[in-house]
Design a protein around this motif. Structure first.
Motif, PDB file in Angstrom:
ATOM      1  N   TRP A   1       0.812   9.234 -53.715  1.00 50.14           N
ATOM      2  CA  TRP A   1       0.891   8.974 -52.284  1.00 50.14           C
ATOM      3  C   TRP A   1       2.152   8.186 -51.977  1.00 50.14           C
ATOM      4  CZ3 TRP A   1       0.968   3.741 -51.631  1.00 50.14           C
ATOM      5  CH2 TRP A   1       0.355   2.962 -52.604  1.00 50.14           C
ATOM      6  N   SER A   2       2.551   8.258 -50.734  1.00 49.44           N
ATOM      7  CA  SER A   2       3.699   7.516 -50.220  1.00 49.44           C
ATOM      8  C   SER A   2       3.273   6.930 -48.882  1.00 49.44           C
ATOM      9  CB  SER A   2       4.892   8.454 -50.044  1.00 49.44           C
ATOM     10  OG  SER A   2       6.020   7.770 -49.572  1.00 49.44           O
ATOM     11  N   SER A   3       3.606   5.646 -48.640  1.00 48.27           N
ATOM     12  CA  SER A   3       3.103   5.026 -47.414  1.00 48.27           C
ATOM     13  C   SER A   3       4.104   4.058 -46.803  1.00 48.27           C
ATOM     14  CB  SER A   3       1.787   4.294 -47.694  1.00 48.27           C
ATOM     15  OG  SER A   3       2.023   3.148 -48.481  1.00 48.27           O
TER      16      SER A   3
ATOM     17  N   ARG B   1      -1.528   0.802 -42.211  1.00 45.50           N
ATOM     18  CA  ARG B   1      -0.701   1.630 -43.082  1.00 45.50           C
ATOM     19  C   ARG B   1      -0.975   3.112 -42.852  1.00 45.50           C
ATOM     20  NH1 ARG B   1      -1.426   0.838 -49.516  1.00 45.50           N
ATOM     21  NH2 ARG B   1      -3.419   1.832 -49.092  1.00 45.50           N
TER      22      ARG B   1
ATOM     23  N   GLU C   1      -4.827   3.832 -42.123  1.00 46.78           N
ATOM     24  CA  GLU C   1      -5.661   2.804 -42.725  1.00 46.78           C
ATOM     25  C   GLU C   1      -5.484   1.451 -42.038  1.00 46.78           C
ATOM     26  OE1 GLU C   1      -4.681   4.789 -47.101  1.00 46.78           O
ATOM     27  OE2 GLU C   1      -3.616   2.990 -46.418  1.00 46.78           O
TER      28      GLU C   1
ATOM     29  N   LEU D   1       8.289   9.839 -44.826  1.00 46.25           N
ATOM     30  CA  LEU D   1       7.607   9.790 -46.114  1.00 46.25           C
ATOM     31  C   LEU D   1       7.655  11.162 -46.765  1.00 46.25           C
ATOM     32  CD1 LEU D   1       4.365   7.965 -44.872  1.00 46.25           C
ATOM     33  CD2 LEU D   1       6.305   6.914 -46.076  1.00 46.25           C
TER      34      LEU D   1
ATOM     35  N   LEU E   1      -0.584  11.822 -48.516  1.00 51.49           N
ATOM     36  CA  LEU E   1      -1.283  12.096 -49.761  1.00 51.49           C
ATOM     37  C   LEU E   1      -0.729  13.339 -50.438  1.00 51.49           C
ATOM     38  CD1 LEU E   1      -4.878  11.472 -48.360  1.00 51.49           C
ATOM     39  CD2 LEU E   1      -3.312   9.820 -49.429  1.00 51.49           C
TER      40      LEU E   1
ATOM     41  N   TYR F   1       5.655   1.864 -49.715  1.00 53.45           N
ATOM     42  CA  TYR F   1       4.996   1.888 -51.020  1.00 53.45           C
ATOM     43  C   TYR F   1       4.887   3.338 -51.471  1.00 53.45           C
ATOM     44  CZ  TYR F   1       3.146  -2.692 -49.542  1.00 53.45           C
ATOM     45  OH  TYR F   1       3.008  -3.969 -49.097  1.00 53.45           O
ATOM     46  N   HIS F   2       4.805   3.548 -52.789  1.00 51.91           N
ATOM     47  CA  HIS F   2       4.479   4.889 -53.281  1.00 51.91           C
ATOM     48  C   HIS F   2       3.871   4.794 -54.673  1.00 51.91           C
ATOM     49  CE1 HIS F   2       8.560   4.427 -54.963  1.00 51.91           C
ATOM     50  NE2 HIS F   2       8.129   5.199 -55.928  1.00 51.91           N
TER      51      HIS F   2
ATOM     52  N   SER G   1      -0.528   6.590 -45.061  1.00 50.19           N
ATOM     53  CA  SER G   1      -0.280   7.082 -46.412  1.00 50.19           C
ATOM     54  C   SER G   1      -0.271   8.601 -46.416  1.00 50.19           C
ATOM     55  CB  SER G   1      -1.353   6.583 -47.380  1.00 50.19           C
ATOM     56  OG  SER G   1      -1.333   5.182 -47.468  1.00 50.19           O
TER      57      SER G   1
END
Length: 187
Positions: free
Chosen positions: A85-87, A163, A123, A79, A167, A54-55, A165
């Motif tokens: 953010w990118s996760s 997850r 997370e 990432l 930042l 995800y981003h 992430s």
């Protein structure tokens, strides 16, 4: 000889009776039963089928497959982020899971910062509400993989989303992610 045979039979019966008394609970409380469950995922088996990228903002990610950049094994995730953010994350299903039974869980993952320092969230999320069950924010520096630990936490359901992430803060940041371990002690 007949005496020792008789004593042997008597002593074995006494041991049997005492064992029965202890098992039934006549002389005390037996210790609580505890069990341990663990999941390990090093991105080795088709990571794009298990892990999701995800981003938000200016970020990206992907998987290194047999590129020689992993902490262990052959594969890892990477990432990058400038803003937002990118996760990379995956669902973890606690198996077995017994509703109402106390679990004490921890999760660990390895992060390798690639550009300067990298600020990350590790997370654990309840997917039904998208609220944090556990959260660890860290800044990692240097060029080697470093362990990041989150927990303890108690899952209220049999599946949670784990997850990492990366930042963004307006300057380029990149990191590699490898070797997730989630472990729970059941009581």
């Amino acid at each position: 000889m007949k005496t020792s045979g008789l004593l042997g039979r008597i002593s074995s019966r006494v041991v049997g009776v005492l064992t029965s008394i202890f098992v039934v609970g006549g002389f005390g409380v037996l210790p609580a039963y505890a069990d341990y469950w663990q999941l390990q995922d090093g991105f080795e088996y088709n990571p794009s089928s298990t892990w999701t990228l995800y981003h938000s903002g200016n970020g990206s990610g992907g998987f290194d497959i047999k590129a020689g950049r992993s902490r262990s094994g052959y594969n890892n995730a990477w990432l990058t982020v400038l803003t937002g953010w990118s996760s990379v994350g995956r669902t973890v299903v606690f198996s077995p899971y017994f509703s109402g039974r106390t679990l004490n869980c921890n999760a660990q993952i390895y992060i390798q910062p690639l550009i300067g320092s990298s600020k990350l969230n590790f997370e654990v999320i309840d997917p039904s509400t998208w609220r944090y069950v556990a959260l660890k924010t860290v800044t990692v520096t240097g060029g080697s993989y470093q362990a990041v630990l989150v927990g303890p936490f108690i899952p209220a359901r049999k599946d949670l989303f784990v997850r990492v992430s990366l930042l963004g803060n307006g300057t380029a940041s990149a990191a590699r992610v490898d070797d997730l371990t989630v472990g729970c002690q059941y009581y």
